[in-house]
Design a protein around this motif. Structure first.
Motif, PDB file in Angstrom:
ATOM      1  N   ASP A 257      -7.965  26.164  21.299  1.00 21.53           N
ATOM      2  CA  ASP A 257      -7.662  26.026  19.877  1.00 21.53           C
ATOM      3  C   ASP A 257      -8.970  25.980  19.098  1.00 21.53           C
ATOM      4  OD1 ASP A 257      -5.142  24.691  18.070  1.00 21.53           O
ATOM      5  OD2 ASP A 257      -7.185  24.471  17.302  1.00 21.53           O
ATOM      6  N   PRO A 258      -9.092  26.824  18.062  1.00 21.59           N
ATOM      7  CA  PRO A 258     -10.379  26.911  17.350  1.00 21.59           C
ATOM      8  C   PRO A 258     -10.720  25.657  16.550  1.00 21.59           C
ATOM      9  CG  PRO A 258      -8.722  28.257  16.261  1.00 21.59           C
ATOM     10  CD  PRO A 258      -8.101  27.767  17.537  1.00 21.59           C
ATOM     11  N   ILE A 259      -9.767  24.830  16.260  1.00 19.19           N
ATOM     12  CA  ILE A 259     -10.057  23.609  15.517  1.00 19.19           C
ATOM     13  C   ILE A 259     -10.055  22.402  16.442  1.00 19.19           C
ATOM     14  CG2 ILE A 259      -9.296  22.035  13.700  1.00 19.19           C
ATOM     15  CD1 ILE A 259      -8.089  24.406  12.236  1.00 19.19           C
ATOM     16  N   TYR A 260      -8.961  22.265  17.173  1.00 15.48           N
ATOM     17  CA  TYR A 260      -8.766  21.018  17.926  1.00 15.48           C
ATOM     18  C   TYR A 260      -9.392  21.103  19.317  1.00 15.48           C
ATOM     19  CZ  TYR A 260      -5.948  19.875  13.974  1.00 15.48           C
ATOM     20  OH  TYR A 260      -5.549  19.624  12.694  1.00 15.48           O
TER      21      TYR A 260
ATOM     22  N   GLU B 227     -11.790  19.780  22.475  1.00  9.44           N
ATOM     23  CA  GLU B 227     -11.909  18.528  23.235  1.00  9.44           C
ATOM     24  C   GLU B 227     -12.754  17.507  22.475  1.00  9.44           C
ATOM     25  OE1 GLU B 227     -11.235  17.195  27.442  1.00  9.44           O
ATOM     26  OE2 GLU B 227     -10.770  19.108  26.545  1.00  9.44           O
TER      27      GLU B 227
ATOM     28  N   ILE C 272     -10.978  16.017  19.352  1.00  8.10           N
ATOM     29  CA  ILE C 272      -9.935  15.061  19.746  1.00  8.10           C
ATOM     30  C   ILE C 272     -10.590  13.758  20.224  1.00  8.10           C
ATOM     31  CG2 ILE C 272      -7.993  14.651  21.311  1.00  8.10           C
ATOM     32  CD1 ILE C 272      -7.449  16.921  19.348  1.00  8.10           C
TER      33      ILE C 272
ATOM     34  N   VAL D  10      -2.064  19.351  22.503  1.00  8.61           N
ATOM     35  CA  VAL D  10      -3.407  19.448  21.939  1.00  8.61           C
ATOM     36  C   VAL D  10      -4.083  18.073  21.929  1.00  8.61           C
ATOM     37  CG1 VAL D  10      -4.708  19.888  19.822  1.00  8.61           C
ATOM     38  CG2 VAL D  10      -2.929  21.484  20.545  1.00  8.61           C
TER      39      VAL D  10
ATOM     40  N   LYS E 188      -3.335  15.667  23.865  1.00  9.44           N
ATOM     41  CA  LYS E 188      -3.264  15.082  25.210  1.00  9.44           C
ATOM     42  C   LYS E 188      -2.501  13.758  25.205  1.00  9.44           C
ATOM     43  CE  LYS E 188      -7.479  17.235  26.880  1.00  9.44           C
ATOM     44  NZ  LYS E 188      -7.644  18.120  25.711  1.00  9.44           N
TER      45      LYS E 188
END
Lengths: 149, 414
Positions: A4-7, A9, A12, B411, B413
């Protein structure tokens, strides 16, 4: 949804465990700002020692992008001189998190990403005006902050 | 028209935008109807036809186009009156939307009738448009603004209204018929009768109610009622203020200018009759005419059928969402007490992140404070997600919404 280009690792992770999260009592600079359309809202606290940012913290409510960018910004800014902070650009912040593409792809979410930087620039601006009486630096900062997004 | 699930599904063919693909070729699932609804061909075509074949200013010139345009415009007024069971269509004032309608009352009625020390009562679940105009007015007049709080179910604590009314200082009680965030339907009749018994005026914000249920203004018996066309299949830029004639007649004008005057001399002016006294300047003619088609469309389906369809969707959504771990639902658990609006939070994921991630699945919901920051403060959240339904929505779309939340969980997790 991998890649995902925004979210990413990193985003998050930062949003779950923000760095430098909290208050500084009696901070030399305290600035609050929010995005009226989406509701992200943060407070930024800075202590200045000589010409250096000796400590910086933030708290508030915001989305993952806002929290991650605020975290990274505080990490990047801590220990820098006021002059360096003045020159610090949004590209430096966005590239740290791989979010440069937001400028083009998401005029809505870019505001989440840059709220903390805007707050920082305005905070430093008032410091230049009130404490250092340096209106030239202040003027530039004010303009930059106002036109950040 | 039969009110079956399949006939509601057939309506979708009238709405070109519902066939759109968005983002990565995903089918659009439009669940942001409390913000604005989509428009059927009937409305779009009427506006286009007006500009292609009739366009003219209204109320003055005698030529053919002016006559046709004036007639279509005034027919809409009659249609609105009939739709809401208002006997006298002079009581129907066209404005830009709910916001302008409330501001009109705050300015034209409020400035003459609110004095220092008076109280205006509103509620915690108001849209900013039913808070800010009253803040401006009470600050100017040194009057007070008071709130009826909501309980844990998202319902108004009416005993507080009794306390306010007992002070004898309340001049106006203003509240939304249905909350745009919680979906709570206000106990309108109870509030109106409490206010009537002590001669207090009542304004109802019907932006979220008129599109979704049968509204009978004669029966409701408030003093002012306001709503917007664009939340009920109509165009943006059109709204309606209804008020009792005897109040409108006594009220000062809002905007001064053309059409609202009878005679203008150098230093004094006399006002035009109702409703024109409150409709200064060239109105939004094309969109008012388009609005008539929206009302016709809704009447053809039947407002009670619409209410039942949305109730069914809301029950389904609430039941299905309850099963998803990590969802917090806001508002009353009893579907009969609410409209087709479901506000929720998903674990601790910020609504903007939820909104962005499910947008990639083609699902359009609203994330944010919904222009109701007073309510957000009360709920102690920065924002919520909000799915809101209308006539063309289906249970399958609610399934898509719920499955798209699985992506959010992945996304983040969770």
């Amino acid at each position: 949804m991998s890649g995902d280009p925004i979210y990413t690792e990193m985003i998050i992770e930062y949003s779950r465990n923000p760095s430098n999260y909290g208050k500084l009592e009696d901070a030399h600079i305290h600035r609050h700002d929010s995005n009226p359309l989406c509701g992200d809202s943060i407070d930024l606290y800075l202590n200045i020692d000589g010409d250096k940012i000796s400590d910086i913290k933030f708290d508030g409510k915001g989305c993952a992008i806002c929290m991650a960018c605020s975290s990274v910004l505080t990490e990047m800014i801590k220990g820098k001189t006021l002059d360096e902070v003045k020159k610090f650009t949004k590209d430096e912040l966005l590239s740290e998190l791989g979010l440069e593409h937001l400028i083009k792809t998401s005029p809505v979410r870019i505001k989440c990403a840059l709220l903390s930087l805007k707050t920082l620039k305005f905070g430093i601006y008032s410091y230049f005006v009130d404490k250092l009486k340096d209106s030239e630096s202040a003027g530039n900062l004010n303009e930059e902050a106002a036109n950040l997004y | 028209m039969q009110a079956t699930t399949s006939s509601f599904k057939d309506l979708r063919n009238d709405f070109p935008v519902l066939n759109r693909r968005v983002r990565d070729n995903k089918k659009l699932v439009y669940l942001d109807n409390a913000a604005t609804t989509q428009k059927p061909n009937q409305v779009i075509d009427a506006i286009s036809d007006y500009y292609k074949n009739h366009n003219s200013n209204i109320h003055r010139a005698v030529h053919a186009l002016a006559e046709e345009s004036t007639e279509a415009f005034e027919e809409t007024r009659d249609k609105v009156a009939k739709f809401l069971n208002v006997e006298d269509s002079q009581e129907i004032i066209f404005v830009r939307g709910t916001t302008e309608g409330i501001n009109l009352v705050a300015y034209a009625w409020g400035r003459d009738n609110i004095k220092e020390g008076d109280i205006i009562v509103t509620t915690e679940y108001e849209h900013h448009s039913n808070i800010v105009p009253w803040q401006l007015l009470t600050q100017e007049k040194k009057a007070k603004l008071k709130y009826i709080d909501i309980d844990d179910n998202g319902e108004l604590m009416l005993e507080q209204l009794d306390d306010y009314l007992s002070t004898g200082k309340v001049k106006l009680v203003t509240f939304s018929h249905m909350s745009n965030v919680l979906g709570t339907i206000s106990p309108v009749k109870e509030i109106v009768s409490k206010c009537r018994s002590v001669g207090v005026k009542v304004l109802i914000d019907g932006a979220q109610s008129v599109p979704h249920m049968k509204i009978d203004l004669t029966d409701l018996n408030s003093d002012f009622y306001v709503f917007s066309a664009h939340k009920m299949l109509g165009p943006t830029g059109v709204g309606v203020l209804w008020a009792k004639k005897e109040i409108l007649e006594k009220m000062s004008p809002f905007l001064g200018g053309g059409d609202m005057i009878r005679e203008v001399h150098k230093y004094e002016t006399t006002w035009n009759d109702l409703p024109y006294k409150f409709e200064a300047g060239t109105p939004n003619i094309a969109d008012v005419i388009g609005f008539a088609k929206a009302i016709e469309y809704l009447e053809k389906i039947g407002m009670n059928n619409i209410r039942n369809h949305e109730l069914e969707l809301t029950k389904y959504a609430l039941d299905e969402m309850k099963k998803v771990p990590g969802i917090t639902l806001y508002g009353t658990k009893e579907p009969e007490k609410r409209g087709g609006v479901v506000s929720f939070n998903f674990n601790d994921v910020h609504p903007h992140d939820v909104g962005t991630i499910i947008d990639k699945e083609g699902v359009a919901i609203r994330s944010g404070h919904h222009c109701a920051q007073v309510l957000m403060e009360k709920l102690n959240v920065a924002a919520t997600n909000r799915a809101s339904f209308y006539i063309y929505n289906t249970k399958e779309e609610i399934d898509v919404l719920i499955s798209s939340l699985q992506h959010v969980a992945k996304v983040f997790k969770l």
